[in-house]
Motif scaffolding. Sequence first.
Motif: not given
Length: 85
Positions: A1-17, A41-43, A45-53
């Motif tokens: 799913m695209i999280v950041c429309v402005c930069r076209r960043i997906s939740d998978r890409e955020i989770a991978r990082h 930003e909220g979404c 941050r949620d992805v980062v919190a759920q998928c952190s190392a």
Amino acid sequence: MIVCVCRRISDREIARHARAGLGFEEIQFELGVASQCGQCEGCARDVVAQCSASNPTANIQRATTTLEGRPWTPSQPSSQNSRSV
């Protein structure tokens, strides 16, 4: 799913990082997420919190009981798990 429309960043890409150990601010710098309009930003941050190392499996937990309420142990023969009619 695209999280950041402005930069076209997906939740998978955020989770991978995030799984690689980066925090939100580092991901924001690296990918540019939440750096333009800020609506994602909220979404993000949620992805980062759920998928952190430190929490790579999000909210998955091992089952300790079956639906019948008996403790689950992997060494039980399958005949004990079946119901008699």
